[in-house]
Motif scaffolding. Structure first.
Motif: not given
Length: 176
Positions: A89-91, A162-164, A166-169
């Motif tokens: 979805k992103k990146e 990845h979609n789940r 990818f936002k993890i910092q």
């Protein structure tokens, strides 16, 4: 619920179209190159001076044939990257790179398991007890013959992860 399923199926279809789109041109180039380097055809039409071995056109056609063959030989890897690219979805570029790395990790792991089980011998040959055609080389790695299906599985799996996540910092000490 129905719209969500249809949306997902549509995204899967679109992501399959990315790698499939290169197949017609690769097939045409390979077919033309094979036809123009065929010795019987060259002799039948008396084209030795133009298309015979050692000519510039013959050399170019051999290169073209090898390039098209590389596309068909590495189709599972192309599908892994294309499916994850289409499903992310992103990146999307991160997903494509992750799928290529996952593809190599999967086949290297399978190769190591086959070696541990004795199906691939120390010298790299295949044990006599293995059914013919079950083990093949993928990008130089002896592994199970999964074909494009293996690339699709990797692409879908990487895209889902990845979609789940990818936002993890990560913490600064681990972030690069």
């Amino acid at each position: 619920m129905k719209n969500r399923i249809l949306s997902t199926m549509q995204r899967i279809g679109k992501s399959f179209m990315l790698p499939i789109a290169i197949l017609p041109i690769a097939g045409l180039l390979q077919g033309i190159a094979i036809a123009l380097t065929n010795q019987s055809m060259i002799e039948a039409y008396l084209l030795e001076s133009v298309l015979g071995e050692g000519t510039l056109i013959y050399s170019f056609m051999l290169i073209l044939k090898n390039v098209a063959s590389a596309i068909f030989d590495d189709l599972p890897l192309i599908f892994a990257a294309g499916v994850s690219l289409g499903m992310a979805k992103k990146e999307k570029e991160v997903a494509a790179l992750a799928s290529m790395i996952s593809f190599f990790v999967m086949h290297t792991t399978i190769s190591a398991v086959l070696q541990v089980q004795g199906q691939i011998l120390e010298d790299g040959s295949i044990a006599s007890s293995v059914l013919p055609g079950t083990i093949a080389e993928v990008c130089g790695i002896p592994t199970l013959q999964m074909g494009v299906f293996g690339g699709i599985i990797v692409g879908l799996g990487v895209a889902a992860l990845h979609n789940r996540f990818f936002k993890i910092q990560l913490p600064n000490a681990l972030f690069f």
